[in-house]
Design an enzyme around this catalytic site. Structure first.
Site, short mmCIF file in Angstrom:
data_model
loop_
_atom_site.label_atom_id
_atom_site.label_comp_id
_atom_site.label_asym_id
_atom_site.label_seq_id
_atom_site.Cartn_x
_atom_site.Cartn_y
_atom_site.Cartn_z
N TYR A 165 -57.94 -22.44 12.35
CA TYR A 165 -57.40 -23.70 11.86
C TYR A 165 -57.65 -24.55 13.07
O TYR A 165 -57.93 -25.81 13.04
CB TYR A 165 -55.83 -23.42 11.86
CG TYR A 165 -55.18 -24.66 11.73
CD1 TYR A 165 -54.94 -25.17 10.06
CD2 TYR A 165 -54.35 -25.60 12.38
CE1 TYR A 165 -54.35 -26.40 10.05
CE2 TYR A 165 -53.67 -26.56 12.29
CZ TYR A 165 -53.67 -26.92 10.92
OH TYR A 165 -53.03 -28.15 10.61
N LYS B 191 -59.72 -27.98 13.00
CA LYS B 191 -59.28 -29.42 13.55
C LYS B 191 -59.96 -30.19 14.69
O LYS B 191 -60.04 -31.43 14.68
CB LYS B 191 -57.62 -29.26 13.74
CG LYS B 191 -56.77 -29.00 12.57
CD LYS B 191 -57.13 -29.93 11.47
CE LYS B 191 -56.00 -29.86 10.24
NZ LYS B 191 -56.25 -30.73 9.35
P1 NAD Z 1 -49.03 -29.64 2.36
O1 NAD Z 1 -49.50 -28.33 2.28
O2 NAD Z 1 -47.46 -29.55 2.37
O3 NAD Z 1 -49.97 -30.82 1.49
C1 NAD Z 1 -51.09 -30.60 1.48
C2 NAD Z 1 -51.43 -31.10 0.37
O4 NAD Z 1 -53.09 -30.73 0.34
C3 NAD Z 1 -51.31 -30.26 -0.65
O5 NAD Z 1 -50.60 -31.33 -1.71
C4 NAD Z 1 -52.51 -29.61 -1.47
O6 NAD Z 1 -52.31 -29.42 -2.92
C5 NAD Z 1 -53.70 -30.33 -1.12
N1 NAD Z 1 -54.79 -29.76 -0.96
C6 NAD Z 1 -55.04 -28.41 -0.37
N2 NAD Z 1 -56.24 -28.23 -0.49
C7 NAD Z 1 -56.94 -29.30 -1.21
C8 NAD Z 1 -58.25 -29.26 -1.85
N3 NAD Z 1 -59.23 -28.51 -1.78
N4 NAD Z 1 -58.44 -30.50 -2.49
C9 NAD Z 1 -57.47 -31.47 -2.85
N5 NAD Z 1 -56.16 -31.34 -2.29
C10 NAD Z 1 -55.86 -30.17 -1.47
O7 NAD Z 1 -49.46 -29.79 4.09
P2 NAD Z 1 -48.89 -31.01 5.17
O8 NAD Z 1 -48.00 -30.47 6.06
O9 NAD Z 1 -48.51 -32.24 4.46
O10 NAD Z 1 -50.25 -31.27 5.60
C11 NAD Z 1 -51.23 -32.32 5.55
C12 NAD Z 1 -52.21 -32.18 6.67
O11 NAD Z 1 -51.39 -32.32 7.89
C13 NAD Z 1 -53.14 -31.02 6.65
O12 NAD Z 1 -54.34 -31.66 6.88
C14 NAD Z 1 -52.29 -30.27 7.77
O13 NAD Z 1 -53.50 -29.27 8.30
C15 NAD Z 1 -52.13 -31.41 8.54
N6 NAD Z 1 -50.94 -31.15 9.80
C16 NAD Z 1 -49.58 -30.58 9.24
C17 NAD Z 1 -49.00 -30.37 10.20
C18 NAD Z 1 -47.31 -29.64 9.81
O14 NAD Z 1 -46.71 -29.05 10.63
N7 NAD Z 1 -47.23 -29.83 8.68
C19 NAD Z 1 -49.07 -30.14 11.70
C20 NAD Z 1 -50.50 -30.86 12.19
C21 NAD Z 1 -51.42 -31.14 10.90
#
Ligand code: NAD
Length: 261
Positions: free
Chosen positions: A165, A169
């Site tokens: 991961y 990133k």
């Molecule tokens: P989440 O799992 O709640 O939402 C992610 C969304 O992406 C989902 O709706 C899923 O259906 C969609 N998705 C996954 N694969 C896909 C694909 N191949 N094509 C289209 N859509 C797809 O996650 P989140 O926590 O809202 O994360 C959103 C972003 O933020 C991600 O890139 C994640 O890596 C990043 N992020 C999250 C956190 C955290 O703590 N939640 C921290 C740092 C970064």
């Protein structure tokens, strides 16, 4: 007077077209709703049909405009069609938030496997690359645009038990900086937002696998809590806005002070 300023602020994206990937939930949904409230026509993109339609319906219910396009960001033909549909429906693409991403199970590097590596790189890196590739072609034609990619604090520093991961990133950060340098003179700004742990379905899944992590993780945060999805949405909208007109190639950390210590 206060009321007028509030309306002006809320409608900062009136007449703009904004695309959000991964918009069926979590950070993506919060950002799509924020763009809608700020007056933008919002293109909601996600693999999940139910969640994507629900986000679009929420925007419309709140008085905004939205179009849901089912998209798997790892497939070039679907991403190209997403940008084509956006332009044929709304005429242009002003702002793009490339946010779809997946997490990794907590494992030390030697315990990870090839399938996991391919799955994570495919969504987090190839997905962001494909989205930028087709968005940039459109934005270059227009002579303007703003792109924000969702990286992570794991794109800036190491993340023990999340090597793949973190690699994905860091790759997003590298693409963001490079694209910003390539397209600045075309009127396009490209930045990333780097969240710390945010309260979303992704976090819920991770903690379900390892509930004991919750307390130790939270203790790492100087601000004393995890973040909320709308706090990342605020950062993404600011980076897309005129307020950030001289900001490009930047990684905006929104992490409650995690990487400050
Ligand atoms: P989440 O799992 O709640 O939402 C992610 C969304 O992406 C989902 O709706 C899923 O259906 C969609 N998705 C996954 N694969 C896909 C694909 N191949 N094509 C289209 N859509 C797809 O996650 P989140 O926590 O809202 O994360 C959103 C972003 O933020 C991600 O890139 C994640 O890596 C990043 N992020 C999250 C956190 C955290 O703590 N939640 C921290 C740092 C970064």
């Amino acid at each position: 007077m206060v009321g007028k300023n509030k309306v002006q602020q809320e409608k900062a994206f009136e007449g703009k077209v904004a695309m959000v990937t991964g918009a069926a939930g979590g950070i993506g949904r919060a950002t799509a709703l924020a763009f809608g409230r700020a007056g933008a026509c919002v293109v909601v993109a996600d693999m999940s049909v139910d969640g994507g339609h629900a986000t679009a319906a929420m925007i419309v219910e709140a008085g905004g405009k939205a179009l849901f396009v089912q998209t798997n960001v790892t497939r070039a033909n679907e991403v190209e069609a997403l940008i084509d549909k956006t332009v044929s429906y709304y005429g242009k693409l002003d702002c793009a938030f490339n946010n779809a991403g997946i997490e990794e199970e907590y494992l030390h590097l030697a315990d990870t496997d090839e399938a996991m590596f391919d799955r994570i790189m495919n969504v987090n890196v190839k997905g962001a690359w494909l989205c930028m590739k087709y968005q940039l072609r459109q934005m270059v034609k227009q002579g303007n645009g703003a792109i924000v990619n969702t990286a992570s604090v794991a794109g800036l520093v190491g993340a023990p038990t999340q090597a793949i991961y973190a690699a994905s990133k860091h790759a997003v950060v590298g693409m963001t900086k490079t694209a910003a340098a390539e397209y600045g003179r075309s009127g396009i700004r490209i930045n990333s937002v780097c969240p710390g742990v945010i309260n979303t379905p992704m976090l819920a899944r991770a903690l379900e696998r390892e509930p004991s992590r919750q307390k130790s993780l939270r203790n790492l945060y100087p601000i004393g809590r995890f973040g909320e999805a709308n706090e990342i949405a605020n950062a993404a909208l600011w980076l897309c806005s005129e307020q950030a007109s001289f900001v490009t190639g930047h990684q905006l950390t929104v992490d409650g002070g995690l990487t400050a210590i």
